[in-house]
Design a protein around this motif. Structure first.
Motif, PDB file in Angstrom:
ATOM      1  N   GLY A 297      22.486  46.677  47.330  1.00  0.00           N
ATOM      2  CA  GLY A 297      23.498  45.595  47.044  1.00  0.00           C
ATOM      3  C   GLY A 297      23.822  45.568  45.418  1.00  0.00           C
ATOM      4  O   GLY A 297      23.003  45.888  44.532  1.00  0.00           O
ATOM      5  N   GLU A 298      24.857  44.703  45.284  1.00  0.00           N
ATOM      6  CA  GLU A 298      25.611  44.673  43.772  1.00  0.00           C
ATOM      7  C   GLU A 298      24.420  44.092  42.807  1.00  0.00           C
ATOM      8  O   GLU A 298      24.595  44.280  41.866  1.00  0.00           O
ATOM      9  N   THR A 299      23.849  42.721  43.337  1.00  0.00           N
ATOM     10  CA  THR A 299      23.106  42.152  42.533  1.00  0.00           C
ATOM     11  C   THR A 299      21.771  42.799  42.013  1.00  0.00           C
ATOM     12  O   THR A 299      21.111  42.294  41.159  1.00  0.00           O
ATOM     13  N   ASP A 300      21.388  43.956  42.499  1.00  0.00           N
ATOM     14  CA  ASP A 300      20.342  44.760  42.173  1.00  0.00           C
ATOM     15  C   ASP A 300      20.606  45.939  41.186  1.00  0.00           C
ATOM     16  O   ASP A 300      20.148  46.733  40.509  1.00  0.00           O
ATOM     17  N   TYR A 301      21.894  46.662  41.742  1.00  0.00           N
ATOM     18  CA  TYR A 301      22.222  48.020  41.510  1.00  0.00           C
ATOM     19  C   TYR A 301      23.496  47.939  40.401  1.00  0.00           C
ATOM     20  O   TYR A 301      23.885  48.989  39.980  1.00  0.00           O
ATOM     21  N   ASP A 302      24.198  46.640  40.389  1.00  0.00           N
ATOM     22  CA  ASP A 302      25.338  46.807  39.545  1.00  0.00           C
ATOM     23  C   ASP A 302      25.841  45.269  38.929  1.00  0.00           C
ATOM     24  O   ASP A 302      26.935  44.783  39.145  1.00  0.00           O
ATOM     25  N   VAL A 303      24.773  44.959  38.403  1.00  0.00           N
ATOM     26  CA  VAL A 303      24.887  43.492  37.853  1.00  0.00           C
ATOM     27  C   VAL A 303      25.914  43.527  36.572  1.00  0.00           C
ATOM     28  O   VAL A 303      26.500  42.320  35.905  1.00  0.00           O
ATOM     29  N   VAL A 304      26.307  44.709  36.320  1.00  0.00           N
ATOM     30  CA  VAL A 304      27.575  44.790  35.266  1.00  0.00           C
ATOM     31  C   VAL A 304      28.823  44.742  35.982  1.00  0.00           C
ATOM     32  O   VAL A 304      29.960  44.617  35.215  1.00  0.00           O
ATOM     33  N   ASP A 321      16.556  46.419  59.441  1.00  0.00           N
ATOM     34  CA  ASP A 321      17.652  46.005  60.148  1.00  0.00           C
ATOM     35  C   ASP A 321      18.614  47.262  60.070  1.00  0.00           C
ATOM     36  O   ASP A 321      19.099  48.052  58.972  1.00  0.00           O
ATOM     37  N   ALA A 322      18.848  47.388  61.547  1.00  0.00           N
ATOM     38  CA  ALA A 322      19.740  48.850  61.782  1.00  0.00           C
ATOM     39  C   ALA A 322      21.112  48.523  61.089  1.00  0.00           C
ATOM     40  O   ALA A 322      21.762  49.823  60.658  1.00  0.00           O
ATOM     41  N   GLU A 323      21.765  47.586  61.152  1.00  0.00           N
ATOM     42  CA  GLU A 323      23.221  47.581  60.526  1.00  0.00           C
ATOM     43  C   GLU A 323      22.963  47.578  59.019  1.00  0.00           C
ATOM     44  O   GLU A 323      23.933  48.140  58.648  1.00  0.00           O
ATOM     45  N   GLN A 324      22.158  47.156  58.503  1.00  0.00           N
ATOM     46  CA  GLN A 324      21.972  47.359  57.021  1.00  0.00           C
ATOM     47  C   GLN A 324      22.102  48.645  56.670  1.00  0.00           C
ATOM     48  O   GLN A 324      22.493  49.067  55.307  1.00  0.00           O
ATOM     49  N   LEU A 325      21.500  49.680  57.490  1.00  0.00           N
ATOM     50  CA  LEU A 325      21.128  51.001  57.051  1.00  0.00           C
ATOM     51  C   LEU A 325      22.652  51.609  56.791  1.00  0.00           C
ATOM     52  O   LEU A 325      22.783  52.521  56.173  1.00  0.00           O
ATOM     53  N   MET A 326      23.800  51.117  57.380  1.00  0.00           N
ATOM     54  CA  MET A 326      24.976  51.562  57.415  1.00  0.00           C
ATOM     55  C   MET A 326      25.710  50.870  56.376  1.00  0.00           C
ATOM     56  O   MET A 326      27.099  51.201  56.139  1.00  0.00           O
ATOM     57  N   ARG A 327      25.232  49.933  55.500  1.00  0.00           N
ATOM     58  CA  ARG A 327      26.078  49.113  54.408  1.00  0.00           C
ATOM     59  C   ARG A 327      26.048  49.733  53.189  1.00  0.00           C
ATOM     60  O   ARG A 327      24.867  50.287  52.912  1.00  0.00           O
ATOM     61  N   ASN A 328      26.881  49.658  52.480  1.00  0.00           N
ATOM     62  CA  ASN A 328      26.850  49.947  50.802  1.00  0.00           C
ATOM     63  C   ASN A 328      26.969  51.462  50.668  1.00  0.00           C
ATOM     64  O   ASN A 328      27.538  52.251  50.108  1.00  0.00           O
ATOM     65  N   TYR A 329      25.758  52.329  51.210  1.00  0.00           N
ATOM     66  CA  TYR A 329      25.585  53.790  50.885  1.00  0.00           C
ATOM     67  C   TYR A 329      25.152  54.378  52.312  1.00  0.00           C
ATOM     68  O   TYR A 329      24.146  53.970  52.825  1.00  0.00           O
ATOM     69  N   PRO A 421       2.848  42.314  43.287  1.00  0.00           N
ATOM     70  CA  PRO A 421       3.940  41.979  44.027  1.00  0.00           C
ATOM     71  C   PRO A 421       4.088  40.497  44.214  1.00  0.00           C
ATOM     72  O   PRO A 421       3.064  39.677  43.943  1.00  0.00           O
ATOM     73  N   ARG A 422       5.323  39.802  44.388  1.00  0.00           N
ATOM     74  CA  ARG A 422       5.364  38.656  44.716  1.00  0.00           C
ATOM     75  C   ARG A 422       4.998  37.597  43.528  1.00  0.00           C
ATOM     76  O   ARG A 422       4.660  36.368  43.690  1.00  0.00           O
ATOM     77  N   ALA A 423       5.334  37.968  42.430  1.00  0.00           N
ATOM     78  CA  ALA A 423       4.985  37.165  41.218  1.00  0.00           C
ATOM     79  C   ALA A 423       5.895  37.020  40.046  1.00  0.00           C
ATOM     80  O   ALA A 423       5.965  36.361  39.237  1.00  0.00           O
ATOM     81  N   TRP A 424       7.254  37.569  40.507  1.00  0.00           N
ATOM     82  CA  TRP A 424       8.521  37.480  39.791  1.00  0.00           C
ATOM     83  C   TRP A 424       9.661  37.556  40.617  1.00  0.00           C
ATOM     84  O   TRP A 424       9.945  38.396  41.645  1.00  0.00           O
ATOM     85  N   PHE A 425      10.146  36.044  40.953  1.00  0.00           N
ATOM     86  CA  PHE A 425      11.536  36.015  41.849  1.00  0.00           C
ATOM     87  C   PHE A 425      12.165  35.046  41.084  1.00  0.00           C
ATOM     88  O   PHE A 425      11.627  34.119  40.508  1.00  0.00           O
ATOM     89  N   ASN A 426      13.546  34.859  41.552  1.00  0.00           N
ATOM     90  CA  ASN A 426      14.300  34.108  40.990  1.00  0.00           C
ATOM     91  C   ASN A 426      15.693  33.990  42.034  1.00  0.00           C
ATOM     92  O   ASN A 426      15.940  34.819  42.689  1.00  0.00           O
ATOM     93  N   SER A 427      16.791  33.185  41.489  1.00  0.00           N
ATOM     94  CA  SER A 427      18.017  32.915  42.107  1.00  0.00           C
ATOM     95  C   SER A 427      19.081  33.785  41.536  1.00  0.00           C
ATOM     96  O   SER A 427      20.220  33.188  41.829  1.00  0.00           O
ATOM     97  N   SER A 428      18.963  34.540  40.677  1.00  0.00           N
ATOM     98  CA  SER A 428      20.102  35.073  39.840  1.00  0.00           C
ATOM     99  C   SER A 428      20.384  36.330  40.576  1.00  0.00           C
ATOM    100  O   SER A 428      21.467  36.815  40.651  1.00  0.00           O
ATOM    101  N   THR A 429      19.746  36.900  41.754  1.00  0.00           N
ATOM    102  CA  THR A 429      20.216  37.675  42.802  1.00  0.00           C
ATOM    103  C   THR A 429      20.856  37.050  44.142  1.00  0.00           C
ATOM    104  O   THR A 429      20.465  35.983  44.439  1.00  0.00           O
TER     105      THR A 429
END
Length: 562
Positions: A297-304, A321-329, A421-429
């Motif tokens: 998705g955009e907020t991880d691969y295209d923040v510009v 998630d089977a539906e997600q497999l067909m989204r974006n790419y 893992p699970r040591a850095w997360f935030n609401s910017s994505t």
């Protein structure tokens, strides 16, 4: 409504009497069922429509945490869930309580975070009546259907075990997202002695189809320039991800919610730099890309926001998630299944001694070159804010950083590599809300009481949920709140100027955070440079109360040489 003594009109609200004490109510049985499902904490603010949910809570093993706003309850549950991988649970009143928590539910929905929101709702005979009952919505369930895996109205107490089992089945074996269960006022107090305790049985995570997995193995076996993109859906699969990357000698880029899946110094780690030209070029050079547990998705691969991320090679996608497999790419091979099960299957099938030789410039050498080029391009503000985050990491082993939408978080999303893992997360994505950091850090500290937890937040975002400092003090949680103060909405101000818009509304009054924090019962101080910050962090670990550390942007930049 939470304070009946202040509102005489509440004497006219319907009162549904509890059955005799010998007969447990639906509300009491609910607490026992939550205990059986391993729930440790409930976040909520009692109100006249939820008090019967609390009847059995005091005698249970579940600890109640009271936020200062229902949005805070949702963010606390979110922070707890991100650290533990288990659902955070909230008790929320009808109507305004639910609309207050909506933003937190939306953030959790966007980031695939397990959250169980149990609310009251008007009595069954009043549902959808439009008569103007206290807290009435035309259809509370429908309002939240779009923010949840499912939103359910419990019309019969006897159905409670089944509905809870459905919720925990989602958390255990599907794409985790919030679940909302609303209980009418008359059902909460209904006799529930007929509900017999039963073992908790949950489905396992789905395994990939063997034929599809074999197709992916074939592509990876012949790949000369493989590359891995991993997301938060693989957060529980760090060991398998590392093993596969090393067998393939594949560079690995991680989303924000996947930070730490490869150790910070791993030679194949690209970091979370998918929006930068150097990493994008490497992705385009790859002949086979394995994307696992990521929306792409955009907020991880295209923040510009320039549409410049592309995958030119063959694409293998793994997602629960089977539906997600067909989204974006669109993939060449689509694998529905759990990330860890899929990675284990790929590792087992790929025999290291028969894999082809990778190009001499691929894998570790190319990653080193890309990382060096990226680091060389950092401007002075980026280096100054990266120094802040490096100071945190050096001073606080085992650190968990819970961020808001603020400039140092944006920098850390690119420059910082978490040690686990699970040591850095935030609401910017994902949903991208403000005010998340403080209450989510409270939830994280409850989840990991023996680890240092830092809330990294801006002065604008902190004012969204500032009263939650009282919640942290009340709960006895010594979180560290690091306030990056640029006196307003600095990032939006810069965005307006860049678009030739005269800044309006981005310079709100900035209060005295130090005085306010001390008034709430916190320790508080201002620092201007890395040495002072390190000292303040060391002092904070000795306190038994939350510590607010304010950094004024202009002073920090001046002291670190900007």
């Amino acid at each position: 409504m939470n304070s009946p003594a202040l509102s005489p009109c509440l004497t006219e609200a319907p009162v549904f009497a509890s059955p005799p004490l010998a007969a447990p109510t639906c509300g009491e049985v609910l607490v026992k069922l939550l205990e059986r499902h391993g729930v440790e904490y409930v976040f909520g603010i009692p109100g006249v429509h939820t008090v019967e949910l609390y009847r059995g809570l005091a005698a249970s093993s579940i600890r109640h945490v009271t936020p200062r706003h229902e949005q805070g309850a949702g963010f606390m549950a979110d922070g707890y869930a991100r650290v533990t991988g288990r659902p955070g649970v909230c008790f929320i009143i009808t109507g305004p309580g639910m609309t207050n928590i909506a933003t937190a539910m939306a953030q959790a929905y966007a980031d695939s975070i397990p959250m169980l929101v149990i609310s009251s709702v008007n009595a069954r005979r009043e549902l959808g009546s439009g008569d103007g009952h206290l807290h009435e919505l035309p259809s509370q369930r429908d309002v939240f259907a779009g923010l949840t895996a499912f939103s359910h109205t419990l019309l019969d107490a006897a159905d409670l075990p089944q509905v809870l089992a459905r919720a925990f089945a989602v958390f255990a074996s599907e794409r985790p997202r919030p679940v909302h269960i609303e209980i009418p006022l008359d059902v909460i107090v209904a006799p529930a002695s007929a509900i017999a305790p039963a073992p908790v049985v949950l489905p396992t995570r789905p395994a990939p189809d063997a034929a599809t997995l074999a197709a992916a193995v074939h592509l990876l076996r012949v790949a000369r320039r493989p590359l891995i993109l991993a997301g938060g859906g693989a957060a529980h699969a760090s060991e398998a991800l590392r093993e596969l990357a090393e067998r393939l000698q594949a560079p690995v880029a991680l989303t924000i919610n996947a930070k730490g899946l490869l150790p910070s110094q791993h030679p194949l780690l690209l970091g979370s730099t998918q929006s930068l030209p150097q990493t994008r070029a490497l992705v385009r050079d790859a002949d086979v890309v394995l994307a696992i547990g990521t929306e792409l998705g955009e907020t991880d691969y295209d923040v510009v926001f320039d549409g410049g991320f592309a995958i030119d090679g063959q694409l293998i996608r793994v997602d629960i998630d089977a539906e997600q497999l067909m989204r974006n790419y669109r993939p060449d091979v689509a694998i529905v299944g759990d990330a860890r099960v899929a990675l284990d299957g790929l590792c087992a099938a790929l025999d290291a001694d028969i894999l082809p030789e990778r190009g001499a410039a691929w894998g570790t050498p190319r990653v080193a070159a890309v990382r060096a080029a990226i680091a060389a391009g950092y401007d002075a503000p980026t280096r100054a804010q990266a120094k802040l985050i490096d100071t945190l990491a050096a001073a606080l082993p085992g650190l968990i950083v819970v961020g808001d939408s603020t400039s140092p978080v944006y920098v850390g999303n690119v420059t910082y590599d978490a040690p686990g893992p699970r040591a850095w997360f935030n609401s910017s994505t994902g949903y991208g809300t403000l005010g998340y950091g403080l209450p989510a850090a409270i939830g994280a500290k409850l989840a990991a009481p023996d680890r240092p937890v830092v809330c990294l937040i801006g002065d604008g975002g902190l004012q969204f949920t500032l009263p939650e400092l009282a919640s942290a003090v009340e709960a006895g949680l010594p979180v560290i709140v690091l306030v990056w103060n640029n006196e307003g909405y600095g990032e939006i101000r810069k965005y307006m100027v860049a678009r030739d818009i005269t800044p309006v509304g981005v310079d709100p009054y900035t209060p005295d955070f130090i005085t306010i924090a001390r008034g709430f019962g916190c320790a508080a101080r201002t620092v201007d440079d890395p040495a002072a910050l390190a000292g303040a962090l060391e002092d904070a670990q000795a306190f038994g109360v939350p510590t607010v550390i304010e950094i004024r942007e202009a002073n920090w930049f001046a002291k670190v040489g900007l």
